[in-house]
Design a protein around this motif. Structure first.
Motif, PDB file in Angstrom:
ATOM      1  N   LEU A   1       0.824  -1.213   0.000  1.00  0.00           N
ATOM      2  CA  LEU A   1       0.000   0.000   0.000  1.00  0.00           C
ATOM      3  C   LEU A   1       0.856   1.260   0.000  1.00  0.00           C
ATOM      4  O   LEU A   1       0.541   2.249  -0.670  1.00  0.00           O
ATOM      5  CB  LEU A   1      -0.928   0.015   1.218  1.00  0.00           C
TER       6      LEU A   1
ATOM      7  N   TRP B   1      -7.723   4.958   6.732  1.00  0.00           N
ATOM      8  CA  TRP B   1      -7.080   5.172   5.422  1.00  0.00           C
ATOM      9  C   TRP B   1      -6.608   3.847   4.844  1.00  0.00           C
ATOM     10  O   TRP B   1      -6.826   3.564   3.655  1.00  0.00           O
ATOM     11  CB  TRP B   1      -5.920   6.151   5.608  1.00  0.00           C
TER      12      TRP B   1
ATOM     13  N   LYS C   1      -7.975   2.023   1.429  1.00  0.00           N
ATOM     14  CA  LYS C   1      -7.054   1.726   0.331  1.00  0.00           C
ATOM     15  C   LYS C   1      -7.180   0.259  -0.084  1.00  0.00           C
ATOM     16  O   LYS C   1      -7.176  -0.073  -1.267  1.00  0.00           O
ATOM     17  CB  LYS C   1      -5.616   2.031   0.737  1.00  0.00           C
TER      18      LYS C   1
ATOM     19  N   ASP D   1      -3.120  11.080   2.452  1.00  0.00           N
ATOM     20  CA  ASP D   1      -2.370  10.822   1.215  1.00  0.00           C
ATOM     21  C   ASP D   1      -1.155  11.734   1.134  1.00  0.00           C
ATOM     22  O   ASP D   1      -0.038  11.296   0.815  1.00  0.00           O
ATOM     23  CB  ASP D   1      -3.261  11.075  -0.007  1.00  0.00           C
TER      24      ASP D   1
END
Length: 616
Positions: A326, A565, A569, A604
């Motif tokens: 990731l 997050w 993802k 991000d």
């Protein structure tokens, strides 16, 4: 800034030093095939602490305490507590030792007055330990009420003089001795007065020196007040005087069953950790974790059997493969330049299913439930701490976190710090609805002004609209007061203004709730008001029972935001990695909806800054 300062991990050697992968299993792990310790010995685990704990409880001396402090401040804090240091006290033992029942009860009440623990500092724990040991020693000679009254007098003198400096008194003694030496023998009155003053000064100095041998005040204000406040002493003695016999004192008391304390929130977890997608793991023994990821060490608790140990390292390796993918980094990068260690079932305390220890730079996964969804959360804690260490070029003396943003060092790119600052702002600020609890009692009465009555009528009793209107007025007034502040102590003064504004808003809400009940007969239990905090933060404050605490701290907020997050993802890629993360779609503890989307975008940016500028 040098390249070495910019690199968080550096070029990691593929071939680990053989010594760093050394089998360091304990005797209990001698015949284990998987669940044994490898790498550098971490220290501070439960099995490491067991011998020290047993030695301290048997000997209870300051030397063992000093050794424990050097190994684990957490263990020292557990041991230096009222519960542990007075564990040998019981009314039954007092009775068997021939102690008067009233004296035994007074000892018990005095122990109850002692603070549960001293403040979290080594010197405070040392003073607390010495004071409790001396108190226990003095207790041992108290059998009768006459002896206890003498003890009260001694302790009263102790509290009066404790903390006093003897310098002035010592100098005064010298002056009086010089006066006495230079006074004519026939000046009987001067000699008599001087000798009397000298005797009192020497008594005072003796009291000061005796009092300063022990810091009894560290046991707390309630303990101190028993000896220094007559009302406190008299009320206690009066209550104890009603006790007539040991049978009466030891008679069983009726108690209400309250049940076990439940946590404010529990993570929704699957029964077993599922995984969809991702690279296959080749891990089968703990040495493989060092080889594949470069971790400093892997350890297991003594109660971890091989089958469970294998499940942990295999699932954990899968989780770190997924996280590396990731982030777009190598597997070795996740060891934080070889500083991070892992522990499975070796360090757990309380209800937590996992935790990160900054002192030892180790993530602990509990034996059973530690397989479910905490890896990403605890990894971010380790990364957050490591970034803080990087900001001080690894030379800081504190176990801080970059996300706190209050003590960031100079050795880290400004862009990264700004990205962290922007993310924390997104996490904490927003537009949400918060609630005050209705605290009005049946006998409560408010004097309602015309402005509230008119506004209530204008808004047709819409409580939220009324509170929004009033808060807007308060905010305008607040802005004016802020503009009048000087730059000296500005932050502290703004904090005071914030608290005052909230007090006024809460007071208005209580009056509004009372007036609403008078008009409609309906009692509302919550009064809504607009907040400039995000709903994510509001929910966290709710978990902290209305106060800023663990759940609403920067460190915990950002770790849960990172979890969300990571799961988002994975979801985008049609993947599942329950050992890495799961259960983040619970609005009580995680950001949701539009807030989550905005936080993810800021995350991000932060993660790109970390990867591009200092991390991998």
């Amino acid at each position: 800034m040098s390249q070495s300062q910019l690199s968080l991990f550096g070029a990691f050697e593929e071939t680990k030093n053989i010594e760093s992968m050394m089998d360091v299993r304990s005797e209990v792990q001698a015949n284990r095939k998987v669940a044994y310790d490898v790498g550098t010995r971490i220290g501070g685990s439960r099995k490491d602490e067991y011998a020290l704990r047993r030695q301290f409880l048997e000997e209870k001396n300051i030397d063992v305490l000093s050794e424990i402090e050097s190994e684990s401040a957490v263990l020292a804090a557990e041991l230096i507590s009222k519960k542990e240091l007075f564990s040998d006290f019981s009314l039954e033992a007092e009775r068997d030792n021939g102690v008067d029942c009233k004296v035994a009860r007074l000892k018990q009440l005095l122990i109850q007055r002692i603070d549960a623990q001293p403040e979290d500092a080594e010197e405070s724990r040392k003073d607390f330990f010495l004071a409790t040991q001396e108190l226990n020693h003095r207790f041992s000679s108290l059998i009768t009420m006459d002896q206890f009254r003498d003890f009260i007098e001694v302790m009263n003198t102790q509290m009066i003089y404790e903390g006093s400096s003897g310098t002035y008194t010592a100098n005064r003694i010298k002056e009086l001795e010089e006066t006495l030496a230079n006074t004519d023998d026939d000046d009987i009155q001067t000699i008599s007065n001087t000798e009397r003053q000298l005797r009192r000064a020497k008594e005072r100095l003796a009291h000061i020196r005796e009092a300063n041998k022990y810091n009894f005040r560290i046991l707390g204000d309630s303990f101190k007040n028993f000896f220094t406040k007559q009302q406190s002493l008299n009320s206690t003695l009066k209550a104890v005087s009603k006790i007539k016999s040991w049978d009466e004192l030891l008679a069983p008391k009726k108690s209400k069953s309250t049940g076990k304390n439940k946590p404010v929130w529990e993570r929704m977890l699957p029964e077993r950790p599922d995984r969809i997608g991702g690279r296959e793991s080749n891990v089968s023994v703990p040495e493989d974790m060092l080889r594949d990821f470069g971790f400093k060490a892997v350890e297991f608790g003594h109660y971890m059997e091989d089958s469970k140990g294998l499940e942990h390292i295999y699932r954990c390796s899968e989780a770190f493969h997924d996280l590396a993918d990731l982030l777009g980094v190598s597997d070795h990068a996740l060891s934080l330049n070889g500083t991070l260690s892992l522990s499975f079932g070796g360090r757990g305390r309380g209800r937590a299913i996992g935790h990160f220890e900054p002192k030892f730079k180790v993530i602990n996964f509990t034996k059973e439930r530690g397989t479910l969804g905490i890896c990403s959360h605890e990894f971010f804690h380790s990364l957050d701490h490591h970034l803080y260490c990087i900001s001080y070029d690894q030379k800081n003396g504190h176990n801080g976190y970059l996300s706190n943003l209050d003590t960031v060092g100079p050795h880290i790119p400004t862009e990264l710090v700004n990205a962290m600052r922007d993310l924390m702002k997104e996490i904490k600020e927003g537009s949400s609805i918060a609630y005050f609890q209705n605290e009005n009692k049946p006998e409560t009465s408010w004097r309602i002004g015309y402005s509230l009555k008119n506004l209530y009528k204008w808004e047709n009793g819409n409580l939220q609209a009324i509170m929004e209107n009033y808060k807007t007025k308060l905010d305008d007034s607040y802005k004016y007061h802020v503009s009048m502040l000087s730059y000296i102590n500005r932050d502290k003064e703004m904090e005071k203004l914030d608290k005052r504004k909230m007090r006024e808003l809460k007071k208005y809400a209580q009056a509004l709730a009372w007036y609403h009940q008078q008009q409609t007969g309906e009692r509302v239990e919550e009064i809504p008001y607009p907040s400039d905090k995000s709903m994510f933060l509001q929910q966290a404050i709710g978990l902290d029972r209305g106060k800023n605490g663990y759940w609403s701290s920067n460190v915990e907020l950002i770790a849960r935001a990172f979890e969300a997050w990571v799961q988002d993802k994975l979801k985008e890629q049609g993947r599942v990695s329950d050992y890495l993360v799961c259960g983040t779609y619970d609005s009580i503890a995680y950001p949701m909806g539009e807030e989550r989307e905005k936080i993810n975008k800021k995350m991000d940016v932060l993660m790109k800054q970390i990867v591009d500028t200092v991390l991998f």
